[in-house]
Design a protein around this motif. Structure first.
Motif, PDB file in Angstrom:
ATOM      1  N   ARG A  57     -18.571  -1.544  13.030  1.00 31.90           N
ATOM      2  CA  ARG A  57     -17.614  -1.808  14.354  1.00 31.90           C
ATOM      3  C   ARG A  57     -18.474  -0.788  15.462  1.00 31.90           C
ATOM      4  O   ARG A  57     -17.599  -0.958  16.663  1.00 31.90           O
ATOM      5  CB  ARG A  57     -17.587  -0.683  13.322  1.00 31.90           C
ATOM      6  N   TRP A  86     -17.598   2.574  20.602  1.00 29.17           N
ATOM      7  CA  TRP A  86     -17.365   1.233  19.227  1.00 29.17           C
ATOM      8  C   TRP A  86     -16.199   0.083  20.185  1.00 29.17           C
ATOM      9  O   TRP A  86     -16.520   0.127  21.624  1.00 29.17           O
ATOM     10  CB  TRP A  86     -15.896   2.317  19.074  1.00 29.17           C
ATOM     11  N   GLN A  87     -16.040  -0.624  19.651  1.00 21.33           N
ATOM     12  CA  GLN A  87     -15.521  -2.289  20.019  1.00 21.33           C
ATOM     13  C   GLN A  87     -14.409  -1.672  20.942  1.00 21.33           C
ATOM     14  O   GLN A  87     -14.464  -2.257  21.530  1.00 21.33           O
ATOM     15  CB  GLN A  87     -15.503  -3.345  19.154  1.00 21.33           C
ATOM     16  N   ASP A  88     -13.814  -0.659  21.165  1.00 21.00           N
ATOM     17  CA  ASP A  88     -12.253  -0.388  21.458  1.00 21.00           C
ATOM     18  C   ASP A  88     -12.896  -0.048  22.694  1.00 21.00           C
ATOM     19  O   ASP A  88     -12.128   0.843  23.658  1.00 21.00           O
ATOM     20  CB  ASP A  88     -11.380   0.203  20.994  1.00 21.00           C
ATOM     21  N   ASP A  89     -13.750   0.741  23.261  1.00 19.81           N
ATOM     22  CA  ASP A  89     -14.629   1.151  24.229  1.00 19.81           C
ATOM     23  C   ASP A  89     -14.954   2.856  24.065  1.00 19.81           C
ATOM     24  O   ASP A  89     -14.969   3.452  24.698  1.00 19.81           O
ATOM     25  CB  ASP A  89     -14.491   0.980  25.872  1.00 19.81           C
ATOM     26  N   SER A  90     -14.222   2.996  22.980  1.00 20.44           N
ATOM     27  CA  SER A  90     -13.922   4.642  22.706  1.00 20.44           C
ATOM     28  C   SER A  90     -15.899   5.497  21.783  1.00 20.44           C
ATOM     29  O   SER A  90     -16.565   4.148  21.760  1.00 20.44           O
ATOM     30  CB  SER A  90     -13.003   4.897  21.383  1.00 20.44           C
ATOM     31  N   SER A 123     -11.755   9.277  24.167  1.00 19.94           N
ATOM     32  CA  SER A 123     -11.159   8.068  24.581  1.00 19.94           C
ATOM     33  C   SER A 123     -12.191   6.995  26.101  1.00 19.94           C
ATOM     34  O   SER A 123     -12.703   7.712  26.570  1.00 19.94           O
ATOM     35  CB  SER A 123      -9.798   8.611  25.721  1.00 19.94           C
TER      36      SER A 123
END
Length: 129
Positions: A57, A86-90, A123
């Motif tokens: 992840r 993380w993959q979503d840049d969080s 975020s």
């Protein structure tokens, strides 16, 4: 009781962010890990599967040991600081104490102590709130 060389090799492997290899190399087949007061996860194969899932992840991980490392016979306490992107840049930044019990050169029991609020990803930079 682990030797100083063994502890340094373990720490170096974690700091290189190869957490999966650290488990494969330094944990006994019957080892357990426990998050705070949760039920322990038992068995190196289970620990490896969980670590692989977390690492898959992550886009990147930065792992750092904050010294000194405390050793008393078979018991070791290490202070870690981790930064996961993380993959979503969080981002998740965690600081924890790991209390380990070793049998010879292998970890057989480990319990992590940390503030669970740290597990909530933040975020990505510049994201709308």
């Amino acid at each position: 009781m682990p030797t100083t060389d063994t502890l340094e090799r373990f720490i170096a492997l974690v700091e290189s962010n190869d957490h999966v290899q650290a488990i494969e190399t330094f944990y006994a087949p019957h080892a357990s890990m426990q998050e705070n007061q949760a039920a322990p996860r038992v068995g190196r194969d289970l620990l490896l599967a969980g670590e692989r899932k977390v690492m898959a992840r992550a886009a990147s991980v930065d792992s750092r040991c904050v010294r000194p490392v405390f050793v008393n016979g078979d018991h070791v306490v290490i202070r870690w600081v981790f930064r996961f992107v993380w993959q979503d840049d969080s981002v998740t930044e965690m600081e924890e104490l790991a209390h380990q019990r070793w049998e010879g050169e292998r970890i057989v029991q480990e319990q992590f102590f940390y503030d669970p609020a740290q597990r909530t990803p933040q975020s990505p930079p510049g994201a709308a709130i």
